[in-house]
Motif scaffolding. Structure first.
Motif, PDB file in Angstrom:
ATOM      1  N   ALA A  26      28.733 -40.561  46.154  1.00  0.00           N
ATOM      2  CA  ALA A  26      29.427 -40.355  44.884  1.00  0.00           C
ATOM      3  C   ALA A  26      29.102 -39.014  44.242  1.00  0.00           C
ATOM      4  CB  ALA A  26      29.081 -41.483  43.913  1.00  0.00           C
ATOM      5  N   SER A  27      28.045 -38.329  44.717  1.00  0.00           N
ATOM      6  CA  SER A  27      27.688 -37.016  44.175  1.00  0.00           C
ATOM      7  C   SER A  27      28.401 -35.873  44.893  1.00  0.00           C
ATOM      8  CB  SER A  27      26.171 -36.798  44.280  1.00  0.00           C
ATOM      9  OG  SER A  27      25.787 -36.551  45.633  1.00  0.00           O
ATOM     10  N   ILE A  28      29.161 -36.189  45.936  1.00  0.00           N
ATOM     11  CA  ILE A  28      29.857 -35.162  46.719  1.00  0.00           C
ATOM     12  C   ILE A  28      31.275 -35.027  46.169  1.00  0.00           C
ATOM     13  CG2 ILE A  28      30.560 -34.453  49.027  1.00  0.00           C
ATOM     14  CD1 ILE A  28      28.400 -36.344  50.129  1.00  0.00           C
ATOM     15  N   PRO A  29      31.629 -33.872  45.599  1.00  0.00           N
ATOM     16  CA  PRO A  29      32.929 -33.737  44.934  1.00  0.00           C
ATOM     17  C   PRO A  29      34.124 -34.195  45.768  1.00  0.00           C
ATOM     18  CG  PRO A  29      31.570 -31.835  44.437  1.00  0.00           C
ATOM     19  CD  PRO A  29      30.801 -32.654  45.445  1.00  0.00           C
ATOM     20  N   SER A  30      34.177 -33.825  47.021  1.00  0.00           N
ATOM     21  CA  SER A  30      35.352 -34.160  47.835  1.00  0.00           C
ATOM     22  C   SER A  30      35.407 -35.640  48.203  1.00  0.00           C
ATOM     23  CB  SER A  30      35.350 -33.334  49.125  1.00  0.00           C
ATOM     24  OG  SER A  30      34.244 -33.681  49.936  1.00  0.00           O
ATOM     25  N   ARG A  31      34.296 -36.346  48.015  1.00  0.00           N
ATOM     26  CA  ARG A  31      34.247 -37.762  48.371  1.00  0.00           C
ATOM     27  C   ARG A  31      34.374 -38.674  47.145  1.00  0.00           C
ATOM     28  NH1 ARG A  31      31.621 -39.776  53.220  1.00  0.00           N
ATOM     29  NH2 ARG A  31      31.342 -38.141  54.776  1.00  0.00           N
ATOM     30  N   ARG A  32      34.436 -38.117  45.959  1.00  0.00           N
ATOM     31  CA  ARG A  32      34.553 -38.952  44.771  1.00  0.00           C
ATOM     32  C   ARG A  32      35.926 -39.625  44.749  1.00  0.00           C
ATOM     33  NH1 ARG A  32      32.320 -34.209  41.035  1.00  0.00           N
ATOM     34  NH2 ARG A  32      30.086 -34.527  41.311  1.00  0.00           N
ATOM     35  N   PHE A  33      35.907 -40.918  44.690  1.00  0.00           N
ATOM     36  CA  PHE A  33      37.176 -41.645  44.624  1.00  0.00           C
ATOM     37  C   PHE A  33      36.951 -42.937  43.865  1.00  0.00           C
ATOM     38  CE2 PHE A  33      34.950 -43.377  48.223  1.00  0.00           C
ATOM     39  CZ  PHE A  33      35.241 -44.727  48.196  1.00  0.00           C
ATOM     40  N   ILE A  34      37.993 -43.451  43.320  1.00  0.00           N
ATOM     41  CA  ILE A  34      37.920 -44.743  42.650  1.00  0.00           C
ATOM     42  C   ILE A  34      39.066 -45.590  43.184  1.00  0.00           C
ATOM     43  CG2 ILE A  34      39.187 -43.821  40.660  1.00  0.00           C
ATOM     44  CD1 ILE A  34      37.765 -45.900  38.945  1.00  0.00           C
ATOM     45  N   ASP A  35      38.726 -46.697  43.828  1.00  0.00           N
ATOM     46  CA  ASP A  35      39.765 -47.543  44.396  1.00  0.00           C
ATOM     47  C   ASP A  35      40.406 -48.381  43.297  1.00  0.00           C
ATOM     48  OD1 ASP A  35      38.412 -50.396  44.442  1.00  0.00           O
ATOM     49  OD2 ASP A  35      36.913 -48.949  45.131  1.00  0.00           O
ATOM     50  N   GLU A  36      41.551 -48.922  43.620  1.00  0.00           N
ATOM     51  CA  GLU A  36      42.350 -49.646  42.632  1.00  0.00           C
ATOM     52  C   GLU A  36      41.608 -50.852  42.063  1.00  0.00           C
ATOM     53  OE1 GLU A  36      46.580 -52.105  42.482  1.00  0.00           O
ATOM     54  OE2 GLU A  36      46.284 -50.546  44.003  1.00  0.00           O
ATOM     55  N   ARG A  37      40.885 -51.564  42.934  1.00  0.00           N
ATOM     56  CA  ARG A  37      40.183 -52.744  42.455  1.00  0.00           C
ATOM     57  C   ARG A  37      39.082 -52.376  41.465  1.00  0.00           C
ATOM     58  NH1 ARG A  37      41.199 -57.410  45.307  1.00  0.00           N
ATOM     59  NH2 ARG A  37      40.474 -58.355  43.383  1.00  0.00           N
ATOM     60  N   ASP A  96      36.726 -26.246  40.501  1.00  0.00           N
ATOM     61  CA  ASP A  96      36.483 -26.285  41.937  1.00  0.00           C
ATOM     62  C   ASP A  96      34.982 -26.219  42.247  1.00  0.00           C
ATOM     63  OD1 ASP A  96      37.606 -26.063  44.718  1.00  0.00           O
ATOM     64  OD2 ASP A  96      36.339 -24.277  44.644  1.00  0.00           O
ATOM     65  N   GLN A  97      34.533 -27.087  43.132  1.00  0.00           N
ATOM     66  CA  GLN A  97      33.113 -27.186  43.453  1.00  0.00           C
ATOM     67  C   GLN A  97      32.888 -27.107  44.971  1.00  0.00           C
ATOM     68  OE1 GLN A  97      32.647 -30.964  41.184  1.00  0.00           O
ATOM     69  NE2 GLN A  97      31.003 -29.897  40.112  1.00  0.00           N
ATOM     70  N   LYS A  98      33.559 -26.173  45.616  1.00  0.00           N
ATOM     71  CA  LYS A  98      33.497 -26.084  47.077  1.00  0.00           C
ATOM     72  C   LYS A  98      32.080 -25.855  47.584  1.00  0.00           C
ATOM     73  CE  LYS A  98      38.228 -24.514  47.939  1.00  0.00           C
ATOM     74  NZ  LYS A  98      39.079 -23.430  48.484  1.00  0.00           N
ATOM     75  N   GLU A  99      31.322 -24.987  46.901  1.00  0.00           N
ATOM     76  CA  GLU A  99      29.974 -24.679  47.362  1.00  0.00           C
ATOM     77  C   GLU A  99      29.067 -25.898  47.247  1.00  0.00           C
ATOM     78  OE1 GLU A  99      26.304 -21.531  46.541  1.00  0.00           O
ATOM     79  OE2 GLU A  99      28.241 -21.240  45.543  1.00  0.00           O
ATOM     80  N   ILE A 100      29.147 -26.588  46.096  1.00  0.00           N
ATOM     81  CA  ILE A 100      28.354 -27.802  45.907  1.00  0.00           C
ATOM     82  C   ILE A 100      28.749 -28.845  46.946  1.00  0.00           C
ATOM     83  CG2 ILE A 100      27.924 -29.748  44.348  1.00  0.00           C
ATOM     84  CD1 ILE A 100      28.210 -27.811  42.030  1.00  0.00           C
ATOM     85  N   ASN A 101      30.039 -28.949  47.198  1.00  0.00           N
ATOM     86  CA  ASN A 101      30.529 -29.931  48.153  1.00  0.00           C
ATOM     87  C   ASN A 101      29.951 -29.689  49.540  1.00  0.00           C
ATOM     88  OD1 ASN A 101      32.737 -32.126  48.625  1.00  0.00           O
ATOM     89  ND2 ASN A 101      32.997 -30.678  50.297  1.00  0.00           N
ATOM     90  N   ALA A 102      29.969 -28.428  49.983  1.00  0.00           N
ATOM     91  CA  ALA A 102      29.475 -28.099  51.317  1.00  0.00           C
ATOM     92  C   ALA A 102      27.988 -28.411  51.453  1.00  0.00           C
ATOM     93  CB  ALA A 102      29.740 -26.627  51.614  1.00  0.00           C
ATOM     94  N   ARG A 154      26.147 -30.571  49.663  1.00  0.00           N
ATOM     95  CA  ARG A 154      25.859 -32.009  49.586  1.00  0.00           C
ATOM     96  C   ARG A 154      26.397 -32.761  50.799  1.00  0.00           C
ATOM     97  NH1 ARG A 154      26.660 -33.088  43.065  1.00  0.00           N
ATOM     98  NH2 ARG A 154      24.842 -31.837  42.445  1.00  0.00           N
ATOM     99  N   GLU A 155      27.495 -32.298  51.348  1.00  0.00           N
ATOM    100  CA  GLU A 155      28.021 -32.942  52.557  1.00  0.00           C
ATOM    101  C   GLU A 155      27.032 -32.770  53.711  1.00  0.00           C
ATOM    102  OE1 GLU A 155      30.357 -35.229  54.808  1.00  0.00           O
ATOM    103  OE2 GLU A 155      30.997 -34.687  52.778  1.00  0.00           O
ATOM    104  N   LYS A 156      26.462 -31.586  53.835  1.00  0.00           N
ATOM    105  CA  LYS A 156      25.468 -31.336  54.882  1.00  0.00           C
ATOM    106  C   LYS A 156      24.225 -32.197  54.663  1.00  0.00           C
ATOM    107  CE  LYS A 156      22.638 -27.679  56.963  1.00  0.00           C
ATOM    108  NZ  LYS A 156      22.264 -26.237  56.912  1.00  0.00           N
ATOM    109  N   ARG A 157      23.787 -32.288  53.415  1.00  0.00           N
ATOM    110  CA  ARG A 157      22.627 -33.123  53.106  1.00  0.00           C
ATOM    111  C   ARG A 157      22.901 -34.588  53.434  1.00  0.00           C
ATOM    112  NH1 ARG A 157      20.754 -30.732  47.156  1.00  0.00           N
ATOM    113  NH2 ARG A 157      19.940 -28.734  47.939  1.00  0.00           N
ATOM    114  N   PHE A 158      24.110 -35.013  53.143  1.00  0.00           N
ATOM    115  CA  PHE A 158      24.488 -36.403  53.395  1.00  0.00           C
ATOM    116  C   PHE A 158      24.328 -36.743  54.876  1.00  0.00           C
ATOM    117  CE2 PHE A 158      28.045 -39.737  53.033  1.00  0.00           C
ATOM    118  CZ  PHE A 158      27.173 -40.680  52.531  1.00  0.00           C
ATOM    119  N   LYS A 159      24.771 -35.845  55.729  1.00  0.00           N
ATOM    120  CA  LYS A 159      24.655 -36.069  57.169  1.00  0.00           C
ATOM    121  C   LYS A 159      23.196 -36.133  57.602  1.00  0.00           C
ATOM    122  CE  LYS A 159      29.103 -36.028  57.864  1.00  0.00           C
ATOM    123  NZ  LYS A 159      29.815 -37.307  58.178  1.00  0.00           N
ATOM    124  N   ARG A 160      22.343 -35.349  56.973  1.00  0.00           N
ATOM    125  CA  ARG A 160      20.930 -35.334  57.329  1.00  0.00           C
ATOM    126  C   ARG A 160      20.223 -36.603  56.826  1.00  0.00           C
ATOM    127  NH1 ARG A 160      19.170 -30.266  58.804  1.00  0.00           N
ATOM    128  NH2 ARG A 160      17.208 -30.289  57.671  1.00  0.00           N
TER     129      ARG A 160
END
Length: 436
Positions: A272-283, A304-310, A312-318
Motif C-alpha cells: 500500500a506504500s507503493i504509489p503504482s500499487r495503491r488501489f481500492i477495490d469496490e468491496r 507524480d511519484q515515479k522515483e518513490i515508486n521505483a 519501493r517496488e525494488k524493496r518490495f521484491k527484496r
C-alpha cells in the motif's frame, strides 16, 4: 436444511470438495469432510459416509475448502482510530479469518473485553488472542509503555497478564536490557513476545529468546550502517543494496530458524506504500465511511511519484525474497494484514495470499503460511489445519483455488468452531461503517 447465521448443526458433511488442508501436503480431490460438535471427525471419500443420519449435507462440487485463516498481525486499531474492534472483527470473520493475534493493542482493555464477548457467543468474530499495550523505550511513542526501571516493567507485565493478554509486543526503541526483562517475565507467565525491531537487531532478539519478529526484511536493523548498539539509529541503505545471497544474510536466516524465531509477513500493508500499487477495490469502498474514502482519493491524487515508486517496488521484491528464503530453510513464516491506509481487515489478509504467490510461493505453501504456521507461531495445536480432532474452523471458496488464485476472494461460507456464517450478510451490515 438451511442454518441460521452462527447456528451450530450437530453434524455437517461437506461432500465432494477439493481440499487444501493447510499441512503443506498435496491437494486432495473429491473429498468429503465430516464435522461433529464443532470438530473435524473424519475425512475420506463419499463411499466412506454411507450410513450417516441427521447430518446437514453441503455440496462441495466445484468448490475449494481451506482451513480458517490464522492472522497473526491483525490489529483492532488503525492510525487515528484506537479501537475499531466491533467492525474489524466482523470484517476478519467475513474474509475467512477465524483466529487473530492482535500484535499490539492501542486499547488493550476493550480488546480483551471483545475477545471475551466473542468467546461467550455474545458477538461474532474470530477467536481473538489479545495483546497488551506496546512496550517501547526512551524517545519512543509516548502513548506506549516506556519502562522506568525493572520493577516498573515487571509489575506492568504482571498486571496485563492478570487482565488476560497472551502476547506482548515491543517496539522500535526498546532497550536491550529491557527486552531481556520483557522476555523473562513474559515467559514466566506463559506469555509470548514479538517485536517490531530497530534498536535491537534480529540476531540479538533471537538469541534472547524472543518468540517472533514482525515485518521481516523491512525492519532488519542488523545491516544498518553507523548503527549504535541499543539505539534505533543508522541508515537504511541495506534495504536497497545488500546482497541477498550473501553469507551475512544466510547466517542470519540460519540463526533465526535454529532458534525457532517465527517471522510474520505483512506484505499487503507494505504494498500500500507503493504509489503504482495503491488501489481500492469496490468491496472495500462500500465498507468505508465517506470521509475515509475521500482521504484515500486525496492520496491517489498526489503529484507524480515515479522515483518513490521505483525504490519501493525494488524493496518490495527484496522483502519477498527474504521471506521466501526463510521459509525454504524451514523457518516458521506466518502472515497478517497490519490493517491501515486503504487495506482493510480481512480484505488485506486475502490480498496477502496473492502477494505470497507473487513472491514465489505455491498455493499450498501460501495456505500453509496463513494457517498452520500461524497456529505454530501461537503455540496452538487445535487449529490451523483440517485434520480429525481439530477445531472445525474452515472456509468454503466458490471455485478451484488451485487453478485460479483469485478464488481466494470468493468466500462463500465461513465456519468458526463448526458454526456457519454468510460473508455477504456480514458485509452488508458493515457498509459505510469502517472509519466512521
Amino acid at each position: 436444511m438451511a442454518l441460521a447465521q452462527g447456528q451450530e448443526p450437530k453434524a455437517i458433511l461437506i461432500k465432494n470438495i477439493k481440499l487444501i488442508d493447510g499441512t503443506g501436503g498435496p491437494v486432495l480431490k473429491e473429498r468429503s469432510v465430516l464435522v461433529e460438535n464443532g470438530v473435524f471427525r473424519m475425512i475420506g471419500h463419499s463411499s466412506d459416509f454411507q450410513a450417516l443420519k441427521d447430518v446437514t449435507i453441503v455440496d462441495g462440487k466445484g468448490k475449494t475448502m481451506i482451513p480458517g485463516l490464522v492472522g497473526v498481525h491483525n490489529h483492532l486499531h488503525i492510525p487515528g482510530f484506537p479501537f475499531i474492534g466491533e467492525v474489524a472483527s466482523k470484517l476478519y470473520l467475513a474474509s475467512g479469518v477465524t483466529t487473530i493475534q492482535t500484535c499490539g493493542a492501542a486499547s488493550a482493555k476493550r480488546e480483551i473485553a471483545l475477545a471475551k464477548k466473542i468467546a461467550a457467543g455474545e458477538a461474532i468474530g474470530p477467536e481473538i488472542i489479545p495483546s497488551g499495550p506496546y512496550i517501547t523505550g526512551k524517545g519512543g511513542n509516548p502513548n506506549m509503555i516506556i519502562p522506568q526501571n525493572e520493577i516498573h516493567l515487571r509489575d506492568t507485565i504482571r498486571f496485563w497478564a492478570n487482565q488476560g493478554v497472551k502476547w506482548l509486543k515491543v517496539y522500535r526503541n526498546i532497550e536491550p536490557e529491557f527486552l531481556k526483562i520483557v522476555i523473562d517475565e513474559a515467559h514466566k507467565r506463559n506469555l509470548k513476545v514479538t517485536g517490531h525491531l530497530c534498536s535491537v537487531t534480529f540476531k540479538e532478539a533471537s538469541e534472547m529468546g524472543i518468540d517472533a519478529i514482525e515485518h521481516g526484511f523491512n525492519s532488519v536493523s542488523y545491516f544498518r550502517s553507523n548503527k549504535k548498539t541499543g539505539t534505533c539509529s543508522g541508515t537504511r541503505e541495506y534495504i536497497d543494496t545488500l546482497d541477498m545471497q550473501s553469507k551475512e544474510v544466510d547466517d542470519l536466516l540460519h540463526r533465526l530458524v535454529k532458534n525457532g524465531t517465527a517471522l510474520t509477513s505483512t506484505l499487503s500493508i507494505y504494498e500500500a506504500s507503493i504509489p503504482s500499487r495503491r488501489f481500492i477495490d469496490e468491496r472495500s469502498a462500500e465498507i468505508m465511511a465517506a470521509s475515509f474514502r475521500e482521504d484515500f482519493q486525496h492520496l491517489k491524487d498526489q503529484p507524480d511519484q515515479k522515483e518513490i515508486n521505483a525504490i519501493r517496488e525494488k524493496r518490495f521484491k527484496r522483502i519477498m525474497e527474504f521471506e521466501y528464503r526463510f521459509y525454504q530453510k524451514g523457518g516458521i513464516l506466518s502472515a497478517g494484514v497490519d490493517a491501515g491506509r486503504h487495506v482493510l481487515p480481512g480484505f488485506g489478509d486475502k490480498r496477502n495470499f496473492l502477494l505470497l504467490l507473487e513472491a514465489g510461493f505455491t498455493t499450498l505453501e501460501a495456505i500453509n503460511i496463513m494457517t498452520k504456521n500461524g497456529a505454530l507461531k501461537l503455540g496452538r495445536s487445535d487449529i490451523g489445519t483440517i485434520e480429525p480432532g481439530k477445531r472445525a474452523d474452515f472456509v468454503i471458496l466458490d471455485g478451484d483455488l488451485e487453478l485460479d488464485p483469485k478464488v481466494i476472494e470468493k468466500t462463500e461460507k465461513v465456519y468458526s468452531n463448526g458454526k456457519p456464517y454468510d460473508p455477504e450478510v456480514i458485509l452488508e451490515s458493515l457498509k459505510g461503517k469502517y472509519g466512521e
